[in-house]
Enzyme design. Structure first.
Site, PDB file in Angstrom:
ATOM      1  N   LYS A 261      -3.635  -7.614  -3.140  1.00  0.00           N
ATOM      2  CA  LYS A 261      -2.186  -7.415  -3.097  1.00  0.00           C
ATOM      3  C   LYS A 261      -1.660  -6.936  -1.835  1.00  0.00           C
ATOM      4  O   LYS A 261      -0.792  -7.461  -1.229  1.00  0.00           O
ATOM      5  CB  LYS A 261      -1.604  -6.558  -4.345  1.00  0.00           C
ATOM      6  CG  LYS A 261      -2.062  -5.135  -4.288  1.00  0.00           C
ATOM      7  CD  LYS A 261      -1.607  -4.387  -5.366  1.00  0.00           C
ATOM      8  CE  LYS A 261      -2.231  -2.942  -5.558  1.00  0.00           C
ATOM      9  NZ  LYS A 261      -3.686  -2.742  -5.325  1.00  0.00           N
TER      10      LYS A 261
ATOM     11  N   ARG B  82       3.677   3.129  -9.983  1.00  0.00           N
ATOM     12  CA  ARG B  82       2.288   3.019 -10.420  1.00  0.00           C
ATOM     13  C   ARG B  82       2.258   3.786 -11.791  1.00  0.00           C
ATOM     14  O   ARG B  82       1.202   3.689 -12.637  1.00  0.00           O
ATOM     15  CB  ARG B  82       1.325   4.050  -9.664  1.00  0.00           C
ATOM     16  CG  ARG B  82       0.645   3.124  -8.761  1.00  0.00           C
ATOM     17  CD  ARG B  82      -0.347   3.996  -7.660  1.00  0.00           C
ATOM     18  NE  ARG B  82      -1.771   3.324  -7.527  1.00  0.00           N
ATOM     19  CZ  ARG B  82      -1.998   2.782  -6.236  1.00  0.00           C
ATOM     20  NH1 ARG B  82      -1.010   2.503  -5.536  1.00  0.00           N
ATOM     21  NH2 ARG B  82      -2.962   2.530  -6.021  1.00  0.00           N
TER      22      ARG B  82
ATOM     23  N   ARG C 199     -14.972  -4.230   1.611  1.00  0.00           N
ATOM     24  CA  ARG C 199     -13.541  -4.129   2.249  1.00  0.00           C
ATOM     25  C   ARG C 199     -13.706  -3.157   3.577  1.00  0.00           C
ATOM     26  O   ARG C 199     -14.501  -2.178   3.502  1.00  0.00           O
ATOM     27  CB  ARG C 199     -12.315  -3.401   1.589  1.00  0.00           C
ATOM     28  CG  ARG C 199     -11.264  -2.911   2.185  1.00  0.00           C
ATOM     29  CD  ARG C 199     -10.054  -2.975   1.392  1.00  0.00           C
ATOM     30  NE  ARG C 199     -10.063  -1.892   0.704  1.00  0.00           N
ATOM     31  CZ  ARG C 199      -9.142  -1.487  -0.313  1.00  0.00           C
ATOM     32  NH1 ARG C 199      -8.189  -2.120  -0.324  1.00  0.00           N
ATOM     33  NH2 ARG C 199      -9.173  -0.242  -1.005  1.00  0.00           N
TER      34      ARG C 199
ATOM     35  N   ARG D 288     -12.893   2.707   3.790  1.00  0.00           N
ATOM     36  CA  ARG D 288     -12.109   3.776   3.159  1.00  0.00           C
ATOM     37  C   ARG D 288     -13.005   4.781   2.384  1.00  0.00           C
ATOM     38  O   ARG D 288     -13.829   4.119   1.672  1.00  0.00           O
ATOM     39  CB  ARG D 288     -11.065   3.355   2.234  1.00  0.00           C
ATOM     40  CG  ARG D 288      -9.824   2.884   2.906  1.00  0.00           C
ATOM     41  CD  ARG D 288      -8.813   2.231   2.075  1.00  0.00           C
ATOM     42  NE  ARG D 288      -8.365   2.717   0.729  1.00  0.00           N
ATOM     43  CZ  ARG D 288      -7.531   2.135   0.040  1.00  0.00           C
ATOM     44  NH1 ARG D 288      -7.040   1.175   0.421  1.00  0.00           N
ATOM     45  NH2 ARG D 288      -7.461   2.765  -1.296  1.00  0.00           N
TER      46      ARG D 288
ATOM     47  N   ARG E 275     -10.048   4.821 -10.208  1.00  0.00           N
ATOM     48  CA  ARG E 275      -8.948   4.112  -9.505  1.00  0.00           C
ATOM     49  C   ARG E 275      -8.723   3.060 -10.483  1.00  0.00           C
ATOM     50  O   ARG E 275      -7.451   2.715 -11.061  1.00  0.00           O
ATOM     51  CB  ARG E 275      -9.013   3.730  -8.186  1.00  0.00           C
ATOM     52  CG  ARG E 275      -8.979   4.985  -7.245  1.00  0.00           C
ATOM     53  CD  ARG E 275      -9.602   4.551  -5.931  1.00  0.00           C
ATOM     54  NE  ARG E 275      -8.966   3.307  -5.299  1.00  0.00           N
ATOM     55  CZ  ARG E 275      -9.628   2.692  -4.391  1.00  0.00           C
ATOM     56  NH1 ARG E 275     -10.866   2.798  -4.128  1.00  0.00           N
ATOM     57  NH2 ARG E 275      -9.065   1.632  -3.824  1.00  0.00           N
TER      58      ARG E 275
END
Ligand code: ADP
Ligand code: ADP
Ligand code: ZN
Length: 220
Positions: free
Chosen positions: A16, A89, A130, A162, A173
């Site tokens: 996203k 969220r 990532r 990250r 998460r």
């Protein structure tokens, strides 16, 4: 003219953020990515950054009040549209956002939620590969690799992972996302404002589909 508002939904790793960035570039609308904004505050060692660091490290949600005030500050920028990535969220944040729209934007009518749907397996795989640059660009070792390994194409910065992109934190998460997102998606579905996109396609193809949907709704 009503302002255009697009709110991206999707599990961590769905892509996203990548799509929000492409859309922002194409339309000139301002992107409000709460995760990016928090990470920038942490990197700059601001008071807010120090307050939120432990939550990001653990993959837990930052308290709603802190998050809403950050969003409010950004929503006061001048723009013909806003793209939300990572907010709201939960139910409280949805209420905060609707209140902020009333208070700040007033004329907005063109609000749509856009769900980027991917399986948890795909999301996990993407997060593991990532890589980020401090300039904000996001890469994937296989699907969106930098031209030369480990280095940002645009600014030459050194790419990094990250610290919440590790299997244990990712699992937490994903769990939080599934627990909270259903009611938010339900809300937009009932408003007739939910656009669902298959996120398991190439980055470019997804972007094209999003543009087509927005065109058919006369948003672009
Ligand atoms: P999110 O903001 O939903 O957490 P990102 O946009 O950061 O997701 O994307 C997660 C990872 O997957 C990044 O490494 C990104 O380059 C990569 N990615 C994004 N979209 C796709 C896609 N359609 N196919 C394959 N990889 C993708
Ligand atoms: P993801 O790849 O999980 O979508 P984000 O960059 O959106 O990652 O978020 C990273 C972290 O930033 C979250 O785990 C959370 O600690 C914090 N965060 C981001 N957005 C919010 C929000 N709307 N409310 C509370 N915390 C948030
Ligand atoms: Zn860079």
């Amino acid at each position: 003219m009503p302002k255009k508002i697009i709110i991206f939904f999707g599990p961590p790793g769905s892509g996203k953020g990548t799509q929000a960035e492409l859309l922002a570039k194409k339309t000139g609308w301002k992107k409000i990515s709460t995760g990016d904004l928090f990470r920038a505050e942490i990197a700059a060692k601001t008071v807010l950054g120090q307050q939120v660091e432990k939550y990001l490290k653990a993959g837990k949600l930052v308290p709603d009040k802190l998050t809403a005030s950050l969003v409010e500050k950004n929503l006061r920028q001048k723009a013909s549209g806003f793209i939300f990535d990572g907010f709201p969220r939960n139910r409280r944040q949805l209420k905060d956002l609707l209140d902020l729209f009333k208070k700040i934007i007033k004329t907005s009518e063109a609000i749509y939620a856009l769900e980027v749907a991917v399986s948890d397996g795909e999301a996990r795989e993407r997060l593991g590969q990532r890589r980020l640059c401090a300039c904000g660009l996001v890469y994937h070792l296989v699907y969106n690799p930098p031209i030369s390994a480990g280095v940002c194409d645009i600014c030459g910065g050194k790419l990094f992972m990250r610290n919440d992109d590790q299997p244990k934190v990712i699992a937490g998460r994903l769990k939080i996302y599934h627990r909270q997102s259903a009611l938010l998606l339900d809300y937009w579905r009932k408003q007739g404002r939910l656009i669902k996109i298959d996120g398991e396609q190439a980055i470019k193809k997804i972007h094209e589909e999003i543009m087509e949907k927005l065109k058919s709704l006369k948003l672009v």
